[in-house]
Design a protein around this motif. Structure first.
Motif, PDB file in Angstrom:
ATOM      1  N   PHE A   1      90.343  72.704  37.330  1.00 24.03           N
ATOM      2  CA  PHE A   1      89.525  72.675  36.122  1.00 24.03           C
ATOM      3  C   PHE A   1      89.876  73.802  35.163  1.00 24.03           C
ATOM      4  O   PHE A   1      89.688  73.705  33.975  1.00 24.03           O
ATOM      5  N   LYS A   2      90.307  74.900  35.715  1.00 29.27           N
ATOM      6  CA  LYS A   2      90.627  76.044  34.853  1.00 29.27           C
ATOM      7  C   LYS A   2      91.644  76.917  35.551  1.00 29.27           C
ATOM      8  O   LYS A   2      91.539  77.186  36.734  1.00 29.27           O
TER       9      LYS A   2
ATOM     10  N   ASP B   1      82.438  67.666  38.928  1.00 26.33           N
ATOM     11  CA  ASP B   1      82.851  67.700  37.520  1.00 26.33           C
ATOM     12  C   ASP B   1      81.800  68.385  36.646  1.00 26.33           C
ATOM     13  O   ASP B   1      82.130  69.198  35.781  1.00 26.33           O
ATOM     14  N   GLN B   2      80.560  68.018  36.929  1.00 27.00           N
ATOM     15  CA  GLN B   2      79.436  68.575  36.173  1.00 27.00           C
ATOM     16  C   GLN B   2      79.347  70.096  36.373  1.00 27.00           C
ATOM     17  O   GLN B   2      79.186  70.853  35.423  1.00 27.00           O
TER      18      GLN B   2
ATOM     19  N   ALA C   1      81.757  72.093  37.329  1.00 27.41           N
ATOM     20  CA  ALA C   1      82.942  72.733  36.760  1.00 27.41           C
ATOM     21  C   ALA C   1      82.772  72.951  35.258  1.00 27.41           C
ATOM     22  O   ALA C   1      83.172  73.980  34.718  1.00 27.41           O
ATOM     23  N   LYS C   2      82.155  71.986  34.609  1.00 26.78           N
ATOM     24  CA  LYS C   2      81.930  72.080  33.166  1.00 26.78           C
ATOM     25  C   LYS C   2      81.170  73.347  32.814  1.00 26.78           C
ATOM     26  O   LYS C   2      81.456  74.016  31.822  1.00 26.78           O
ATOM     27  N   VAL C   3      80.172  73.681  33.642  1.00 24.87           N
ATOM     28  CA  VAL C   3      79.379  74.894  33.423  1.00 24.87           C
ATOM     29  C   VAL C   3      80.208  76.134  33.767  1.00 24.87           C
ATOM     30  O   VAL C   3      80.287  77.091  33.000  1.00 24.87           O
TER      31      VAL C   3
ATOM     32  N   CYS D   1      89.245  77.768  38.473  1.00 22.03           N
ATOM     33  CA  CYS D   1      88.228  76.864  38.999  1.00 22.03           C
ATOM     34  C   CYS D   1      88.939  75.648  39.568  1.00 22.03           C
ATOM     35  O   CYS D   1      89.625  74.938  38.839  1.00 22.03           O
TER      36      CYS D   1
ATOM     37  N   THR E   1      82.938  77.775  31.434  1.00 16.97           N
ATOM     38  CA  THR E   1      82.545  78.408  30.171  1.00 16.97           C
ATOM     39  C   THR E   1      82.495  79.932  30.289  1.00 16.97           C
ATOM     40  O   THR E   1      82.440  80.619  29.283  1.00 16.97           O
TER      41      THR E   1
END
Lengths: 155, 158
Positions: free
Chosen positions: A140-141, B81-82, B84-86, B96, B89
Motif C-alpha cells: 500500500f505504501k 484495504d480500508q 490501509a487507506k487510513v 504499509c 495518510t
C-alpha cells in the motif's frame, strides 16, 4: 544540521534532477553556488547522513522476488548468525527487533528457488531450524524518503 | 525486455553517483555511450516503472528518527484495504504491506513507523485505531541495524 543541509537532503531524496547539471538546478533552489552544493553533498555523505546517492530501481519490474524472514536467535549466537545472514548479497536489510522473533531480514533474489536455497543454507549453517518466511500479498505504501526539514534538530 | 546495454546502465547506476557537475556525462562516458543516450534510457526506465527515482538514500537514525517501529496487525482480509487507506495518510509511516500469515506469525499487516520517541509511535498507533477499530497488534522496535544495503541487480551471484 542547519536549514540549508536539511533542505538539501529533502531535495536529494525526493527530486534529484535527471538532467545535465543537476547540482546547478539544486543550487538555484537553495540560493548557493553549484560548487557549494557539491561540497555540502560530499560533507553529508562523509558525516553519514547520506548512505548512498544513486538510482533506486523497482525490483519486481526487474524480475526479482522479495520476501521478509524472521528467526529466533539466542543472544549468544547473534553475532555468528548475523555474519552468516549478512554474507548473502541478496540479503539487503537485517535488523534486531524487540521480540522473541528477534532477527528480521529481507531477501531480494533473482528467483523463488534462490530464496529457498538461501533460507536452506542459513538453516544449515546456523543450526536454527525455524525461519518464518512472510511473503508479500499487497503493497500500500513504500516511501523511503524521510522528511528532514520537518524534524527539529537540537544540534 | 532489457537488453545488455540496459543491464549495463542498471549495474552502473546502482553504484554511487559521481559528485561532479555533470554526473550523468561521467556515467555515460564510463559506459561508452553519449549523455543523451543515457538520459533517453533513464526517461524510458522511469516511464516503464523500472526506475523509481535517482537520489539520496539516507540513514534515518542519523537524521533524527530514533524510534523505528515495525508495527504488525491482525486485520481481517476484507478490512485490510480500508485500514490501509487510513494508515498511509500518516507521513511518519513509511511502509504499509499485507503479507501472508503463518502458523507462528498471526499478523498480516505491516507498518513501519519512524518517530523521535516511543511515546510518539504509540500515539500514532492509538490514533490509527480510533479510526479503524481495535485489532491485535505488536510493536517491534529495531534495536540494531545489522545490515542495510541496496539490492545489486544483474551481478554474477545475483
Amino acid at each position: 544540521m542547519n536549514d540549508t543541509s536539511a533542505k538539501l537532503l529533502d531535495i536529494l531524496q525526493n527530486d534529484f534532477p535527471v538532467e545535465s547539471r543537476p547540482f546547478l538546478t539544486i543550487s538555484r533552489e537553495l540560493g548557493i553556488t553549484e560548487e557549494e552544493v557539491l561540497n555540502l553533498v560530499g560533507t553529508l555523505k562523509k558525516e553519514g547522513y547520506i548512505r548512498r546517492m544513486g538510482a533506486v530501481f523497482n525490483s519486481k519490474k526487474l524480475g526479482y522476488k522479495g520476501t521478509l524472514c524472521a528467526m529466533k536467535v539466542p543472544r549468544e549466537q547473534i553475532r555468528e548468525v548475523s555474519e552468516t545472514v549478512n554474507a548473502f548479497t541478496e540479503i539487503t536489510h537485517n535488523y534486531l527487533r524487540t521480540h522473541e522473533f528477534n532477527m528480521w531480514f529481507t531477501i531480494t533474489a533473482a528467483s523463488p528457488d534462490r530464496i529457498k536455497e538461501i533460507i536452506r543454507e542459513i538453516k544449515e549453517e546456523t543450526g536454527i531450524e525455524k525461519i518464518v518466511q512472510l511473503n508479500s500479498l499487497k503493497s500500500f505504501k513504500l516511501k523511503v524518503q524521510f522528511d528532514v526539514g520537518g524534524i527539529s534538530h537540537a544540534k | 525486455m532489457l537488453n545488455s546495454l540496459d543491464k549495463d546502465i542498471i549495474r552502473k547506476l546502482q553504484e554511487d553517483l559521481p559528485l561532479v557537475k555533470e554526473p550523468y556525462r561521467k556515467l555515460a562516458e564510463d559506459l561508452g555511450i553519449s549523455e543523451e543516450k543515457l538520459m533517453e534510457r533513464l526517461e524510458d526506465f522511469k516511464k516503464q516503472g523500472i526506475l523509481k527515482r535517482v537520489g539520496a538514500v539516507l540513514r534515518h537514525r542519523k537524521v533524527g528518527y530514533k524510534a523505528n517501529a515495525m508495527v504488525v496487525w491482525d486485520i481481517p482480509r476484507e478490512k485490510v484495504d480500508q485500514a490501509a487507506k487510513v494508515m498511509i495518510t500518516y507521513p511518519m509511516l513509511s511502509h504499509c504491506y499485507e503479507r501472508e500469515k503463518t502458523e507462528e506469525w498471526p499478523y498480516n499487516m505491516y507498518t513501519m513507523i519512524h518517530c523521535e520517541s516511543t511515546e510518539e509511535c504509540k500515539e500514532i498507533i492509538s490514533d490509527i485505531m480510533n479510526q479503524i477499530g481495535k485489532y491485535d497488534y505488536t510493536i517491534l522496535y529495531s534495536t540494531d541495524e545489522l545490515k542495510k544495503t541496496s539490492v545489486k541487480y544483474f551481478t554474477e551471484t545475483n
